[in-house]
Design an enzyme around this catalytic site. Structure first.
Site: not given
Length: 244
Positions: A8, A129
């Site tokens: 990330d 998500d």
């Protein structure tokens, strides 16, 4: 069954967030390309990369770091975060990405996702998500009225290569993947599902190879790998044995 190590990116560095909060970022490596190479040397087959700044900005922000990663590893790389147009998709695929992950745009403009799947077969994944069962968008800053299954079903037959399902309430807190919700989603659609959010220990790896998880393509691991809670050699051996 594939274990995807996660990188990330925030401000050019390799970080992990807690519950998707940018203010709760832990820096694990200031050189994402070196981290990508390390994952390859550990035996991983794929790499999962997210441009966190890009997810909030709606456009690629950590492009230089992603390009450095692509040069550093021979492994296929999938990228999400801020990719919202066919032009951006094409540009990234031309730079060497194996797969582009579309999240917010899958809610805002599902027709674009279908068009992208037709234009770039096998190269488009959808990132779903969810927080409290509802799909979140714009870097998890907003929550829609859609459930994960409702959104996933919109793309049946569209040619989506995979759906990456993240339970935001589990992300980065090492409480274990929400297997019940993930397997329910896998049972609801024919599109391959990649589990994300909360993978915590070798117990989750063992859970991946149970018969009821057979529909999953794999799972993504971030903090558990960085913190040494998962042994790469042992985990990969277990998954290879399950595939044999």
């Amino acid at each position: 069954m594939i274990l995807y190590p996660a990188i990330d990116l925030k401000d050019g560095e390799c970080v992990r967030l807690k519950l998707g909060e940018m203010s709760e970022a832990t820096v694990y490596n200031r050189d994402p390309a070196a981290q990508a190479k390390a994952f390859e040397e550990q035996g991983f087959e794929w790499l999962h990369v997210v441009d966190l700044n890009g997810a909030f900005a709606g456009a690629s922000v950590n492009g230089a770091a992603v390009e450095a990663i692509l040069k550093a590893t021979r492994n296929p790389v999938q990228l999400g975060g801020g990719i919202r147009s066919l032009e951006q998709i094409e540009a990234w695929l031309e730079r060497g990405l194996a797969r582009v992950i579309l999240g917010t745009v899958a809610v805002r403009d599902p027709a674009l996702v279908r068009e992208a799947c037709g234009k770039f077969p096998g190269k488009i994944a959808v990132g779903i998500d969810a927080r409290g069962g509802k799909v979140a968008v714009e870097g998890w800053a907003e929550t829609s009225d859609l459930t994960a299954a409702e959104l996933a079903k919109r793309f049946e037959g569209a040619g989506v290569a995979a759906i990456i399902y993240t339970d935001i309430d589990r992300d980065g807190v090492l409480t274990g993947i929400n297997w019940e919700a993930t397997i329910a989603l896998a049972d609801a659609v024919s599109i391959p599902i990649i589990a994300s959010g909360g993978l915590a220990s070798m117990a989750d790896i063992e859970r991946m190879v149970k018969p009821d998880a057979a529909k999953l393509e794999g799972a993504i691991s971030g903090r558990a790998l960085y913190d040494g809670r998962i042994d790469p050699k042992e985990a990969l051996a277990m998954l290879r044995k399950a595939r044999a």
